[in-house]
Design a protein around this motif. Structure first.
Motif, PDB file in Angstrom:
ATOM      1  N   ILE A 142     -21.539  35.351  32.951  1.00 44.37           N
ATOM      2  CA  ILE A 142     -20.937  35.080  31.769  1.00 44.37           C
ATOM      3  C   ILE A 142     -19.812  36.218  31.658  1.00 44.37           C
ATOM      4  CG2 ILE A 142     -22.772  34.097  30.405  1.00 44.37           C
ATOM      5  CD1 ILE A 142     -23.100  36.600  28.847  1.00 44.37           C
ATOM      6  N   PHE A 143     -19.952  37.287  32.620  1.00 40.83           N
ATOM      7  CA  PHE A 143     -19.015  38.441  32.912  1.00 40.83           C
ATOM      8  C   PHE A 143     -17.657  37.724  33.129  1.00 40.83           C
ATOM      9  CE2 PHE A 143     -16.818  41.280  35.992  1.00 40.83           C
ATOM     10  CZ  PHE A 143     -16.279  42.017  35.149  1.00 40.83           C
ATOM     11  N   VAL A 144     -17.938  36.496  34.211  1.00 48.54           N
ATOM     12  CA  VAL A 144     -16.643  35.962  34.487  1.00 48.54           C
ATOM     13  C   VAL A 144     -16.093  34.994  33.383  1.00 48.54           C
ATOM     14  CG1 VAL A 144     -15.693  34.156  36.293  1.00 48.54           C
ATOM     15  CG2 VAL A 144     -17.297  35.939  36.878  1.00 48.54           C
ATOM     16  N   THR A 145     -16.988  34.167  32.831  1.00 47.15           N
ATOM     17  CA  THR A 145     -16.462  33.459  31.772  1.00 47.15           C
ATOM     18  C   THR A 145     -15.707  34.120  30.607  1.00 47.15           C
ATOM     19  OG1 THR A 145     -18.495  33.441  30.657  1.00 47.15           O
ATOM     20  CG2 THR A 145     -18.194  31.759  32.233  1.00 47.15           C
ATOM     21  N   TYR A 146     -16.258  35.329  30.218  1.00 46.76           N
ATOM     22  CA  TYR A 146     -15.657  36.039  29.164  1.00 46.76           C
ATOM     23  C   TYR A 146     -14.493  36.591  29.467  1.00 46.76           C
ATOM     24  CZ  TYR A 146     -15.116  39.975  25.759  1.00 46.76           C
ATOM     25  OH  TYR A 146     -14.747  40.821  24.820  1.00 46.76           O
ATOM     26  N   TRP A 147     -14.481  37.726  30.623  1.00 46.29           N
ATOM     27  CA  TRP A 147     -13.200  38.157  31.000  1.00 46.29           C
ATOM     28  C   TRP A 147     -12.282  37.295  31.904  1.00 46.29           C
ATOM     29  CZ3 TRP A 147     -10.690  42.298  29.546  1.00 46.29           C
ATOM     30  CH2 TRP A 147     -11.617  43.308  29.169  1.00 46.29           C
ATOM     31  N   GLY A 148     -12.774  36.477  32.600  1.00 45.06           N
ATOM     32  CA  GLY A 148     -11.897  35.752  33.603  1.00 45.06           C
ATOM     33  C   GLY A 148     -11.169  34.633  32.713  1.00 45.06           C
ATOM     34  N   PHE A 149     -12.163  34.038  31.800  1.00 44.27           N
ATOM     35  CA  PHE A 149     -11.579  32.970  31.195  1.00 44.27           C
ATOM     36  C   PHE A 149     -11.007  33.185  29.899  1.00 44.27           C
ATOM     37  CE2 PHE A 149     -14.189  29.034  33.522  1.00 44.27           C
ATOM     38  CZ  PHE A 149     -14.020  29.755  34.630  1.00 44.27           C
ATOM     39  N   MET A 150     -12.028  33.885  29.246  1.00 42.18           N
ATOM     40  CA  MET A 150     -11.551  33.877  27.650  1.00 42.18           C
ATOM     41  C   MET A 150     -10.787  35.088  27.549  1.00 42.18           C
ATOM     42  SD  MET A 150     -14.125  34.589  24.419  1.00 42.18           S
ATOM     43  CE  MET A 150     -13.627  35.925  23.985  1.00 42.18           C
ATOM     44  N   VAL A 151     -10.655  36.169  27.929  1.00 35.39           N
ATOM     45  CA  VAL A 151     -10.040  37.220  27.641  1.00 35.39           C
ATOM     46  C   VAL A 151      -8.621  36.878  28.383  1.00 35.39           C
ATOM     47  CG1 VAL A 151      -9.613  39.939  27.444  1.00 35.39           C
ATOM     48  CG2 VAL A 151     -11.828  38.896  27.223  1.00 35.39           C
ATOM     49  N   ILE A 152      -8.635  36.934  29.413  1.00 38.91           N
ATOM     50  CA  ILE A 152      -7.338  36.950  30.272  1.00 38.91           C
ATOM     51  C   ILE A 152      -6.689  35.446  29.915  1.00 38.91           C
ATOM     52  CG2 ILE A 152      -6.250  36.545  32.726  1.00 38.91           C
ATOM     53  CD1 ILE A 152      -8.583  38.583  33.635  1.00 38.91           C
ATOM     54  N   GLY A 153      -7.439  34.403  29.781  1.00 40.58           N
ATOM     55  CA  GLY A 153      -7.058  33.068  29.708  1.00 40.58           C
ATOM     56  C   GLY A 153      -6.375  33.113  28.026  1.00 40.58           C
ATOM     57  N   GLY A 154      -6.946  33.920  27.031  1.00 41.14           N
ATOM     58  CA  GLY A 154      -6.527  34.001  25.663  1.00 41.14           C
ATOM     59  C   GLY A 154      -5.250  34.762  25.626  1.00 41.14           C
ATOM     60  N   VAL A 155      -5.017  36.037  26.388  1.00 41.70           N
ATOM     61  CA  VAL A 155      -4.035  36.833  26.468  1.00 41.70           C
ATOM     62  C   VAL A 155      -2.954  36.137  27.051  1.00 41.70           C
ATOM     63  CG1 VAL A 155      -3.141  38.910  27.467  1.00 41.70           C
ATOM     64  CG2 VAL A 155      -5.267  39.108  26.637  1.00 41.70           C
ATOM     65  N   LEU A 156      -3.035  35.356  28.189  1.00 37.98           N
ATOM     66  CA  LEU A 156      -2.060  34.727  28.681  1.00 37.98           C
ATOM     67  C   LEU A 156      -1.480  33.605  27.849  1.00 37.98           C
ATOM     68  CD1 LEU A 156      -3.147  34.483  32.376  1.00 37.98           C
ATOM     69  CD2 LEU A 156      -1.201  35.935  31.570  1.00 37.98           C
ATOM     70  N   LEU A 157      -2.526  32.850  27.062  1.00 40.09           N
ATOM     71  CA  LEU A 157      -2.045  31.746  26.294  1.00 40.09           C
ATOM     72  C   LEU A 157      -0.922  32.223  25.147  1.00 40.09           C
ATOM     73  CD1 LEU A 157      -2.265  28.748  25.088  1.00 40.09           C
ATOM     74  CD2 LEU A 157      -4.217  29.866  23.838  1.00 40.09           C
ATOM     75  N   GLY A 158      -1.612  33.568  24.636  1.00 39.06           N
ATOM     76  CA  GLY A 158      -0.694  34.202  23.678  1.00 39.06           C
ATOM     77  C   GLY A 158       0.724  34.284  24.007  1.00 39.06           C
ATOM     78  N   ALA A 159       0.742  35.075  25.246  1.00 35.47           N
ATOM     79  CA  ALA A 159       2.054  35.488  25.934  1.00 35.47           C
ATOM     80  C   ALA A 159       2.872  34.121  26.307  1.00 35.47           C
ATOM     81  CB  ALA A 159       1.639  35.913  27.295  1.00 35.47           C
ATOM     82  N   TRP A 160       2.359  33.059  26.703  1.00 26.58           N
ATOM     83  CA  TRP A 160       3.053  32.013  27.033  1.00 26.58           C
ATOM     84  C   TRP A 160       3.669  31.284  25.681  1.00 26.58           C
ATOM     85  CZ3 TRP A 160       1.121  32.346  31.903  1.00 26.58           C
ATOM     86  CH2 TRP A 160       2.029  31.764  32.970  1.00 26.58           C
ATOM     87  N   ALA A 161       2.775  31.075  24.689  1.00 24.45           N
ATOM     88  CA  ALA A 161       3.217  30.618  23.453  1.00 24.45           C
ATOM     89  C   ALA A 161       4.197  31.511  22.754  1.00 24.45           C
ATOM     90  CB  ALA A 161       1.740  30.670  22.472  1.00 24.45           C
ATOM     91  N   LEU A 162       4.100  32.708  22.979  1.00 27.48           N
ATOM     92  CA  LEU A 162       5.153  33.706  22.473  1.00 27.48           C
ATOM     93  C   LEU A 162       6.499  33.390  22.958  1.00 27.48           C
ATOM     94  CD1 LEU A 162       6.082  35.876  20.497  1.00 27.48           C
ATOM     95  CD2 LEU A 162       5.252  37.616  22.282  1.00 27.48           C
ATOM     96  N   GLY A 163       6.464  33.149  24.236  1.00 25.51           N
ATOM     97  CA  GLY A 163       7.548  32.990  25.257  1.00 25.51           C
ATOM     98  C   GLY A 163       8.121  31.715  24.837  1.00 25.51           C
TER      99      GLY A 163
END
Lengths: 448, 417
Positions: free
Chosen positions: A310-331
């Motif tokens: 769950i370290f991977v699912t949290y950081w790899g999927f959720m946090v990084i995925g969420g930050v990138l999603l926000g960045a792309w949506a803003l872009g």
């Protein structure tokens, strides 16, 4: 003691829950899109929005129909595979299920009414109100189910876990109970509210991101104005909701995990040590200083530790995925709103966004769901109690105690279950595809 | 108002709405392809058109019936947790088969049947319709098994277990034995033919009503056909019902005592206190017979005289009959959730003593299943306002269901035209 349950049964259940969540999220997202589009249509008289509203309303109905049937499948899966969970429903957590009935009635009665009365009610705002209540039913339904899920991860105040000296009928060995019946309202305590709205926002972000990717894909090939109008609605909303999710609800959710489940926190944050040690970065996020100490993952016995992935699912999927999603949506928001951002940056955002936004949202959602549910394993109704001699005591009802001991999953049976679990959402999306392509044909290759 | 009456009332309400709807679904699933077969064989388009019109209704009513099925499950889990827990453990293959056939297979088939009209050959379309009917029939076939087990738990063994809080374990060692339950075949027979008879008479009454307004020939032709079917299926339903009563008389003393108002003659008077029902429902039973006779008379009369009053009577009374029969069958078990068989009671007395036999009997009572662990029922009994509020909302939604079905039919009929 074995606290867990057969991996095959857990995989079958996890797949079913994820698929049901995908359908439920899609329903909430599409019905919200429908009533938003209808409201814009009523105010602006822009026919594109009127057509979009009807299209999203029908799509939401298709998804709801299959999703409700799928919900029945999940419910019977619960009774079949996790039979002893039913005793916990009755002893402690039946209130949200009871209230859920009304939400379900809202959905199943009002949603068809919204469709059947399309164009038949002269007062358009009255029709919109019907749609609003259909959407309200969907969100309220999610609210109740998420409330139950919140209680599994964070034991509500007043709830006690009782290990029976003698099991009932040889199988029910643990019972969750509130100290007094009126405490059943504690199911809706503030920590559960954070969990619930975190989940509801995730559902909207996921479904609107999926819709954005599909529409962007079509827009890059067809350049229809109505497609651009949808993107101008969804992209800024996804940006804003992702920010709220990360900075507000995510923060409170994190603080709850910090206080109520330090073992889950250790697994999520990758605190893979034994003992009470300093982690400057996590301390900064949690306490706004760098001196905070945390119990490491290996401080607890192996039998009660959640899976380390769950370290991977949290950081790899959720946090990084969420930050990138926000960045792309803003872009995307900037690209389609301001000419300044067109050019190389805009092209990159548009071309990559058609895939990235949907995929990142899915990764973040799957990561979040797996982190939440696997992070509490092998317990439900988790609670951490102070322990002066070591790490906090983590208690709850072991998953092994709610598993149906008469059910032995075989790979073939589980494979069959998973095929069905994947086939039903696929059926829903195929029906949506048929509906959309039929619309194109009947309108003579027109816009929608 | 206590937790037990709350639980029973809520379940009876959901059941009372669910059952007529799913009876109609089951009836339509068998009757629509049959109408198409008749239409093809007699080269009469009226039958085929009628099947097409009613097929649209099928989808909507299936969805609402399914929702009330889910409501029943939530009530069972929330208000009868121990019973549902035990039923899940003991009978999970039964639930699994029902859900795989009834939802996973039948639901897509019903959708395909509805959407493939005119796109496939009539023969293929009819085959899909019957396949949907067969798989959907597995749902009552499985759920009626649960009712049969509740009547008479053949195949469920009571094993003394001092380590269990209730002193014993319930175990199913051979699932095939469950199907040998003597109350099961007549219950299933009465259910299937009751569904067919109800649907046929409902169609005939709606079509008589419409014929009275429009004089459309399709309504006339199909209504007459449906009345004949209703008579034939109704006769089989009565046979199934009488057979069911006979078997219940033999094997489920509490149920028959409740229905007839007196204990079965074979029951030793020493067991009267054990098997005495909570509710005497003989008034319901005789009302049911009276309504059946009235329905027979009005149905026969409608062959000769057709008007809206007769159509309305033929619509309302059969629905009332189904609700009375089903709710009566549901609550006649009280005070038991599972009626202990006389033979088992005697065996338990002989093997383990009277005290243990009484302990088992008491544990199988609904009050034990409901009051144990039932926090919601306890809360509602302390704060009944929650129940009153729930009642108001349920009434509102019952009305809204009727409104939605009305708009659904109007919308569908306009689409069809």
């Amino acid at each position: 003691m074995n606290y867990g349950a057969p991996t095959l049964a857990r995989v079958a259940t996890a797949t079913g829950v994820l698929m049901h969540v995908s359908l439920a999220s899609s329903f909430i997202g599409t019905i919200l899109l429908a009533i938003t589009a209808e409201a814009i249509y009523i105010r602006t008289r822009d026919k594109d929005w009127g057509d979009l509203a009807h299209t999203f309303a029908v799509i939401s109905t298709i998804i709801f129909g299959v999703g409700a049937a799928f919900g029945t499948l999940v419910e019977f899966g619960l009774v079949t595979i996790w039979s002893n969970f039913v005793a916990q429903m009755g002893s402690a957590i039946s209130l949200p299920f009871f209230i859920e009935l009304f939400a379900f009635l809202f959905e199943v009665v009002i949603l068809p009414l919204y469709i059947f009365t399309w164009g038949k009610i002269k007062n358009e705002w009255l029709h919109w109100i019907i749609g609003f209540f259909a959407a309200f039913g969907g969100v309220w339904s999610a609210y109740n189910i998420l409330d139950v899920m919140a209680s599994l991860s964070m034991r509500p105040p007043g709830m006690e876990i009782i290990q029976l000296q003698k099991p009932i009928s040889g199988v029910i060995s643990y019972i969750a109970e509130f100290q007094s019946p009126s405490q059943i309202w504690n199911m809706f305590w503030w920590g559960a509210q954070v969990f619930i709205f975190h989940g509801i926002l995730a559902a909207i972000i996921l479904s609107w991101s999926g819709a954005t990717s599909v529409v962007l894909y079509k827009y890059l090939r067809e350049h229809k104005q109505y497609q651009l109008k949808i993107l101008k609605l969804t992209a800024p909303v996804i940006t804003a909701l992702t920010a709220i999710q990360g900075f507000v609800l995510g923060h409170y959710q994190g603080m709850l995990v910090l206080e109520d489940d330090p073992l889950k926190l250790a697994a999520m944050e990758g605190l893979f040590w034994s003992g009470y040690k300093n982690d400057p970065l996590l301390s900064l996020l949690a306490y706004l200083n760098t001196t905070g100490k945390f119990w490491g993952y290996y401080s607890w016995p192996a039998a009660i530790r959640p899976p380390s992935f769950i370290f991977v699912t949290y950081w790899g999927f959720m946090v990084i995925g969420g930050v990138l999603l926000g960045a792309w949506a803003l872009g995307l928001t900037l690209t389609i709103t301001y000419p300044l951002f067109k050019g190389a940056f805009g092209n990159f955002i548009l071309k990559s966004g058609q895939y990235a936004i949907g995929i990142l949202a899915a990764l973040a959602s799957i990561g979040g769901a797996l982190t939440t549910e696997s992070g509490r394993y092998p317990f439900i109704f988790v609670q951490a109690d102070p322990n002066p001699n070591g790490p906090p005591n983590i208690t709850g009802i072991p998953v092994s105690a709610i598993y149906n001991p008469t059910f032995t999953p075989t790979p073939a049976v589980v494979a069959g279950i998973i095929v069905v679990e994947l086939a039903m959402p696929a059926l829903a999306w195929y029906m949506v595809y048929l509906y959309l392509t039929r619309k194109v044909k009947t309108s003579g290759g027109g816009e929608h | 108002m206590n937790a037990i009456s709350i639980a029973v009332d809520l379940l009876a309400w959901a059941f009372g709405v669910h059952i007529p709807i799913v009876y109609t679904v089951l009836g339509l699933l068998w009757l629509l392809p049959t109408l198409e077969v008749i239409g093809v064989r007699t080269n009469n388009q009226h039958f085929i058109n009628a099947a097409a019109n009613m097929s649209n209704y099928l989808i909507l009513i299936y969805a609402i019936g399914g929702v009330f099925g889910t409501i029943i499950t939530v009530f069972l889990a929330g208000l009868y947790p121990i019973f549902t827990n035990a039923a899940g453990l003991l009978l999970w293959p039964v639930w699994a088969i029902a859900i795989v056939s009834g939802v996973v297979i039948a639901l897509p088939l019903i959708g395909f049947y509805n959407r493939s009209r005119g796109r496939l050959s009539m023969r293929a379309h009819i085959i899909i319709g019957y396949l949907a009917a067969i798989f959907a029939t597995v749902i009552p076939a499985m759920f009626r098994l649960v009712f049969a087990v509740v009547n008479y738990p053949l195949g469920v063994e009571v094993i003394k277990d001092p380590n269990s809080l209730i002193g014993f374990d319930l175990v199913v060692k051979n699932y095939a034995e469950l199907f040998a339950n003597p109350t099961y075949p007549p219950l299933l027979l009465a259910t299937i033919f009751g569904a067919l008879a109800l649907t046929a008479i409902l169609i005939s009454s709606v079509y008589d009503w419409k014929w009275d307004s429009t004089k459309n020939e399709m309504y006339d032709v199909v209504s007459k056909f449906m009345k004949k079917l209703a008579l034939a299926f109704g006769a089989i339903y009565v046979i199934g019902g009488v057979w069911y009563l006979y078997e219940v008389y033999q094997y489920s003393p509490t149920v028959i005592w409740s229905i007839l108002g007196h204990p079965p003659s074979y029951l030793p008077s020493a067991f009267y206190s054990v098997y005495q029902p909570t509710l005497i429902l003989s008034g319901w039973f005789y009302a049911l017979i009276a309504l059946g006779v009235i329905t027979l008379i009005t149905l026969l009369a409608s062959f000769r005289v057709r008007n809206k009053i007769l159509a309305a009577i033929n619509f309302i009374i059969p629905l009332s009959m189904v609700d009375i029969a089903e709710v009566m069958n549901l609550v006649a078990h009280l005070p038991y959730a599972i009626v202990p068989p006389v033979s088992a009671a005697e065996a338990l007395v002989n093997n383990y003593g009277l005290t243990f036999a009484l302990q088992v009997a008491n544990t199988l009572k609904a009050s034990t299943f409901i009051s144990t662990l039932d926090v919601l029922g306890t809360y509602i009994s302390q704060y009944p306002a929650l129940l009153y509020l729930a009642d108001v909302i349920f009434v509102f939604f019952n009305i809204m269901i009727a409104v939605t079905i009305y708009f659904g039919l109007v919308w569908r009929s306009k689409q069809s035209s």
